[in-house]
Design a protein around this motif. Structure first.
Motif, PDB file in Angstrom:
ATOM      1  N   LEU A 276      -4.984  -7.615   0.551  1.00 37.40           N
ATOM      2  CA  LEU A 276      -5.181  -7.571  -0.898  1.00 37.40           C
ATOM      3  C   LEU A 276      -3.913  -7.111  -1.617  1.00 37.40           C
ATOM      4  N   THR A 277      -3.268  -6.082  -1.099  1.00 41.64           N
ATOM      5  CA  THR A 277      -2.030  -5.613  -1.724  1.00 41.64           C
ATOM      6  C   THR A 277      -0.916  -6.660  -1.617  1.00 41.64           C
TER       7      THR A 277
ATOM      8  N   LEU B 273      -1.476  -9.894  -1.526  1.00 37.64           N
ATOM      9  CA  LEU B 273      -1.849 -10.950  -2.462  1.00 37.64           C
ATOM     10  C   LEU B 273      -1.365 -10.627  -3.868  1.00 37.64           C
ATOM     11  N   VAL B 274      -1.413  -9.360  -4.232  1.00 33.17           N
ATOM     12  CA  VAL B 274      -0.965  -8.942  -5.557  1.00 33.17           C
ATOM     13  C   VAL B 274       0.548  -8.753  -5.600  1.00 33.17           C
ATOM     14  N   GLY B 275       1.136  -8.274  -4.509  1.00 22.13           N
ATOM     15  CA  GLY B 275       2.545  -7.890  -4.524  1.00 22.13           C
ATOM     16  C   GLY B 275       3.535  -8.975  -4.149  1.00 22.13           C
ATOM     17  N   THR B 276       3.136  -9.925  -3.307  1.00 26.55           N
ATOM     18  CA  THR B 276       4.103 -10.953  -2.903  1.00 26.55           C
ATOM     19  C   THR B 276       4.570 -11.850  -4.054  1.00 26.55           C
TER      20      THR B 276
ATOM     21  N   GLY C  83       3.222  -1.014  -2.745  1.00 30.27           N
ATOM     22  CA  GLY C  83       2.348  -1.799  -1.881  1.00 30.27           C
ATOM     23  C   GLY C  83       1.896  -1.002  -0.672  1.00 30.27           C
TER      24      GLY C  83
ATOM     25  N   PHE D  40      -2.202   0.854  -6.841  1.00 32.09           N
ATOM     26  CA  PHE D  40      -2.540  -0.563  -6.938  1.00 32.09           C
ATOM     27  C   PHE D  40      -2.321  -1.073  -8.355  1.00 32.09           C
ATOM     28  N   THR D  41      -2.664  -0.257  -9.361  1.00 28.49           N
ATOM     29  CA  THR D  41      -2.432  -0.654 -10.754  1.00 28.49           C
ATOM     30  C   THR D  41      -0.942  -0.781 -11.041  1.00 28.49           C
TER      31      THR D  41
ATOM     32  N   CYS E 236       0.256  -4.017  -9.590  1.00 25.29           N
ATOM     33  CA  CYS E 236      -0.093  -5.140 -10.467  1.00 25.29           C
ATOM     34  C   CYS E 236       0.861  -5.216 -11.654  1.00 25.29           C
TER      35      CYS E 236
ATOM     36  N   THR F  46       4.170  -6.665 -10.660  1.00 25.31           N
ATOM     37  CA  THR F  46       4.088  -8.122 -10.505  1.00 25.31           C
ATOM     38  C   THR F  46       4.156  -8.817 -11.858  1.00 25.31           C
TER      39      THR F  46
END
Length: 222
Positions: free
Chosen positions: A132-133, A135-138, A177, A195-196, A199, A202
């Motif tokens: 999940l991290t 998916l958001v960070g790449t 991440g 996590f915020t 995001c 990104t």
């Protein structure tokens, strides 16, 4: 919009056809993760603690491996000159190219993460959190790499210069991440905070990366 869609489809097909897309990135990702237990040793608890950091670092290096061809191929065959002279938005064009690059390089890394997490003694929950991290960070790694790719094309240089430009800028993404992954797996910090921030990084890199890359290309092609 038709031109942008055609550019997107073209980049995806080229990445798949040439073999420099997701396949190479996932193979490199696999090699790094498989070799890590041999370097660390048979301590399963230690592997589990280092698992998120190893997966994130391997994903960063795998993304960096494919950034060199993000814009260089278009500069070599003249496609970039046609895009610049077409009168369409260069920002949208480089954004579409970055999206195609992420779908063919970053997304396969996310999909492979749950399987490769087994090599680092991560259970299903831990592997899912790391995926999940990623998916958001790449996407942040891709848009940061877009800046380096544009500067290297503008300066007619690549290779080591691209790595030197991208790696320092990618450090915050790597930090948050891994922090978000560790917070969800072992705590004690709440998962939401890092996590915020991840995001936000990104979204920030998406905007800055597109406009900075377009400006570098315009300046380099003048």
């Amino acid at each position: 919009m038709r031109a942008l869609w055609a550019l997107f489809v073209r980049d995806v097909r080229l990445a798949i056809r040439v073999g420099g897309g997701g396949g190479i990135g996932v193979l490199f990702f696999l090699i790094v993760v498989v070799l890590m237990p041999f370097a660390i040793g048979p301590d399963l608890q230690l592997l589990g603690r280092l698992g998120p950091a190893v997966l994130w670092l391997a994903a960063l290096l795998a993304s960096l491996l494919t950034l060199d061809r993000l814009l260089a191929g278009d500069a070599e065959d003249g496609s970039l000159d046609l895009i610049l002279m077409s009168g369409s938005s260069l920002e949208l064009a480089v954004g579409v190219k970055a999206l195609a690059h992420w779908l063919t390089t970053g997304l396969p890394l996310v999909i492979a993460t749950p399987l490769l997490g087994l090599f680092m003694n991560l259970d299903g929950h831990a592997s899912g959190v790391v995926a999940l991290t990623l998916l958001v960070g790449t996407p942040a790694l891709t848009f940061i790499g877009l800046i380096g790719a544009a500067i290297s094309v503008a300066l007619r240089r690549g290779g080591l210069l691209l790595a030197v430009l991208v790696l320092p800028l990618a450090v915050p993404v790597l930090i948050f991440g891994v922090s978000a992954s560790n917070a969800a797996i072992v705590g004690p910090l709440p998962f939401g905070t890092p996590f915020t921030i991840l995001c936000a990084l990104t979204l920030f890199s998406l905007v800055i990366g597109i406009f900075a890359a377009a400006a570098a290309l315009r300046h380099g092609m003048e």
